[in-house]
Motif scaffolding. Structure first.
Motif: not given
Lengths: 455, 411
Positions: B240-251
């Motif tokens: 779920d986390a991976v699916q919903q994960y949008r980095p808030e800042f670009k790494y």
């Protein structure tokens, strides 16, 4: 909990005689094959049902002295990967051997010694040394424990692993001396720091040069040493012999063998394993008689043993495949075993694998499920050279309803709950008879059940 | 891909459970689901992320005493001009590559611990690294590491999720070596997710299996069942986390950033792992150090600051501490190849929402050297002790194998 307090040790290790209460069934035969090897195929179990446990175990032990033909093939395979310089390929070569060997008990014992005399290719790096140690363990797997310790004390891979390739008179290296006592023979509490220092002096002059063991007599400290109550101008072999002759040695080994073959828990008392220790002593530290006594004992076939172990990753994966006579991508299996916490040739430390509950956590459980999934869904994976559907046809298994209990008897210690069985059948519909995908899917789902991890 | 059936079931479970709990009817909740829900709610445990700079980071060019003439005298070629440094007031400036770290300091969420080392420094990479990892010298048997001991000793109180994780390929650091509990290494997030076509069947079957009455309490099956509950729930949370994960800042596109982004996703999934370990190699700068060191420090600083920003945006920054160390600093004097050789004490860099910000300890005295090296004034075990006592809330003594006054690192 597995409570052993009310069991008489002398009765426990007496030979098991099938009775009305505990009859000799295919389930019990499957238990023997799981523990003494990596599970049995249906054909092997049918064969076993016609014999006594005693007869089967004798045959297993006798086999470890034959089967040269298969050994040649498996050895050649290992030899061909050595020039690559990559010990990971060696790991795959061992997987091949585990899947195909006609002599599983010998491989099981080799794996036991690999965990006992743990040496990792992570540090040793040289695949040839690792392979030679592996062959040493295999050759002595059911031989004499004393000879095995003497040989391992001069094993290049071991000494490289323990930073003991150079033992100089002026600076005796205590590392190997300590491990011989602490991890290989006696266990903590059965020696003193002074014993370690004195034994280290015995090893002075022992070196690994150009990947070979040799003695450098100019570096040997020939003066008197005093180890575990014995005094003399001992060399390395004599020092090792003194350690091996301690009463604590057969005790240490028998306890570990019982844990390996019979039950993970609880901790066993000295009294409980005393009959095995006597057997080992009476047989001059030969390993086969103890292993044979364990595998034919009343205790081994009792409720204190059946289902009382957690499968190691190797037992889990190789066991699943051997029960179905499967072959597959050995490299991938070797990598998967690493993820699941049992990389062959890569034990975590000189202490080896602790086994039991330490095999299991979120990450290793997911690694097990994913490994089974990858191998089962790989079209390279064959079952006695065939598709699973065609293979099962030999045993008149056509549908999931037939497959579930059949596979359960081969691989698990107790029948499945009918509710679970029904749920699996409902959720993996077979579109046609011998639907390859569904059959493989069923094996995959069963292998993910908690009870599947028990042996 | 995760199907909508699974999501809606999950949604349903969440909603109905929420309903049950709010009216005080919790007993009918199957333990499998209650457990998964409970773990989602309870996310207040502190987390330590260790970043190892492998090879011996040049501490003197990381945190520069620009007011000290001795610095420029010892480093005619490598000395960084005062005007190029990032300053925080006072007599110290940061390497120009450390822009991200400098911002963290300005925000009050980062600190520099100066002059960290240990007595009789060993200048071998391996030996010194082993000392940092185990808190023991070569004459002692080193079969476990300090974090391994932390894990072993607190196994009972840690959750069934893995207590510590090494993120990265290759050999596992000795610091994580344990005697009892295994610490896994993970390279990809998919290692932590149930894969294949049958994952939903497996999940469903396991839910039934796991809600059926427990077997012998405390027995092996009971143990594997509860571990499976954790594993499936961890897998779901990570998926779920991976699916919903949008980095808030670009790494940044670096290896370290990728690893830290993985750690951020795992933390964000609610995984109850309390220690993460990552490495950045290449700090053994014997020759032509200027560019290499600048790139390495930028990689580190950019990755760590992206990580901290990401965590902050997700409200995890206050329960994460990032501890960065290297096995030794480098010689004060530069060598003839435009590099520096193996030295002794160096700075440790600490980041986190609760970190006491600024420079801790005395600025190294470059006129009072030990064989050409900076002397240590803070033992690394004091830093470990501070983290163990005040962050992980355990008694440091048995972990660092001795009594060292804990350094106060947190506000």
């Amino acid at each position: 909990m597995n409570d052993l307090r009310n069991i008489d040790p002398n009765t426990a290790w007496q030979p098991f005689v099938p009775s009305a209460e505990i009859p000799w069934t295919d389930r019990l035969a499957a238990h023997l094959f799981r523990r003494a090897g990596f599970g049995a195929s249906f054909a092997e179990l049918e064969e076993a049902a016609k014999k006594s446990p005693d007869q089967i175990v004798s045959e297993m032990i006798a086999k470890s002295r034959q089967e040269q033909e298969f050994r040649d093939v498996a050895d050649t395979l290992a030899e061909t990967v050595i020039p690559s310089g990559n010990a990971r390929s060696l790991s795959a070569a061992w997987v091949y051997r585990l899947l195909r060997t006609p002599n599983p008990l010998q491989e099981k014992m080799t794996l036991f010694w690999h965990g006992h005399f743990a040496t990792s290719a992570e540090k040793v790096k040289d695949p040839r040394m690792m392979w030679e140690q592996n062959q040493l363990l295999r050759k002595n797997a059911l031989g004499n424990f004393g000879s095995l310790v003497q040989a391992i004390s001069k094993d290049p891979a071991m000494l490289v692993y323990l930073d003991s390739t150079s033992n100089r008179k002026a600076h005796p290296n205590e590392n190997y001396a300590r491990e011989v006592m602490e991890l290989f023979c006696l266990g903590e509490g059965h020696y003193t720091e002074v014993d370690v220092q004195e034994l280290a002096r015995c090893f002075t002059g022992w070196e690994i040069k150009n990947h070979r063991f040799r003695k450098n007599r100019y570096q040997h400290d020939g003066s008197e040493k005093s180890i575990l109550g014995k005094t003399g101008e001992f060399g390395g072999e004599e020092g090792v012999a003194i350690v091996i002759q301690q009463e604590a040695t057969p005790q240490f080994i028998c306890r570990k063998l019982v844990r390996f073959f019979v039950c993970d828990e609880p901790e066993l008392s000295d009294e409980f394993i005393a009959p095995l220790v006597r057997t080992m002593q009476d047989n001059d530290l030969e390993i086969a008689p103890v292993v044979s006594q364990i595998l034919t004992s009343q205790f081994f076939y009792s409720k204190h043993a059946v289902g009382r172990k957690i499968k190691s990753p190797v037992e889990f994966m190789i066991g699943t495949m051997r029960c179905l006579e499967a072959s597959g991508n050995t490299q991938q299996i070797a990598e998967g075993l690493m993820q699941a916490g049992q990389g062959l040739f890569y034990p975590p430390s000189v202490k080896g694998w602790d086994g039991g509950r330490t095999w299991i956590n979120s990450s290793t459980l997911l690694a097990r499920a994913n490994l089974a999934q990858r191998i089962l869904n790989d079209t390279v994976t064959k079952f006695h050279g065939e598709n699973l559907g065609d293979y099962l046809r030999t045993y008149d298994i056509d549908t999931p309803i037939q497959l579930i209990p059949w596979f359960n008897r081969l691989t698990m210690t107790a029948p499945l709950d009918p509710i679970i069985e029904k749920q699996i059948i409902d959720r993996i519909p077979a579109n046609e008879a011998r639907d390859e995908k569904s059959l493989r899917g069923i094996v995959e789902v069963i292998a993910a059940l908690p009870a599947y991890h028990l042996a | 891909m995760k199907s909508s059936i699974s999501l809606s079931r999950r949604q349903f479970v969440k909603t109905s459970l929420g309903g049950c709990l709010s009216i005080g009817v919790g007993t009918a909740v199957p333990s499998f689901l209650a457990n998964a829900l409970g773990e989602q709610v309870k996310q207040d445990e502190n987390i330590l992320v260790v970043v190892q700079l492998t090879g011996g980071n040049d501490g003197l060019n990381t945190v520069v005493p620009f007011q000290d003439d001795a610095y420029y005298k010892a480093r005619p070629k490598l000395g960084i001009a005062a005007k190029d440094l990032l300053k925080e007031g006072g007599e110290l400036g940061l390497h120009p590559s450390l822009r991200g770290f400098h911002e963290l300091m300005q925000e009050g969420t980062a600190s520099v611990v100066q002059g960290v080392g240990y007595p009789n420094p060993n200048r071998s990479h391996f030996e010194s690294m082993d000392i940092w990892h185990t808190c023991l010298r070569k004459d002692k048997k080193r079969s476990d590491g300090w974090l391994g001991r932390y894990v072993d000793q607190n196994n009972g109180s840690l959750s069934e999720d893995v207590p510590a994780l090494h993120v990265g390929g290759g050999k596992q650091p000795l610091a994580l070596a344990t005697r009892n509990v295994r610490v896994p290494s993970l390279n990809k997030l998919t290692d932590f997710q149930l894969q294949g076509n049958h994952q939903e069947v497996i999940e469903a079957v396991l839910e039934t299996e796991l809600t059926s009455p427990a077997s012998e309490k405390g027995g092996l099956l009971d143990f594997v069942q509860s571990s499976t509950t954790s594993a499936i729930s961890a897998s779901k949370r990570v998926s779920d986390a991976v699916q919903q994960y949008r980095p808030e800042f670009k790494y940044p596109e670096t290896d370290l950033a990728r690893k830290l982004s993985t750690v951020a996703q795992l933390i964000n999934s609610g995984l109850k792992t309390s220690v993460y370990y990552v490495e950045l190699d290449g700090f053994d700068t014997h020759a032509e150090q200027v560019d290499t060191h600048a790139i390495l420090l930028r990689d580190w600083s950019d990755a760590v600051s992206a990580f901290m920003k990401d965590l902050k945006a997700r409200d995890h920054a206050d329960r994460v501490c990032v501890m960065t160390f290297s096995e030794f600093g480098r010689r004060v004097a530069e060598n003839a190849s435009g590099g520096t050789d193996h030295g002794a004490a160096g700075p440790m860099l600490i980041c986190g929402g609760k970190v006491k910000s600024g420079f801790l300890g005395q600025t190294p005295d470059l006129t009072d050297l030990d064989d050409g090296d900076i002397q240590h004034q803070i033992d690394f075990r004091q830093v470990y002790a501070g983290i163990l006592r005040d962050w992980l809330h355990v008694s440091p003594r048995e972990v660092i194998l001795g009594q060292f006054p804990p350094l106060s690192l947190f506000s």
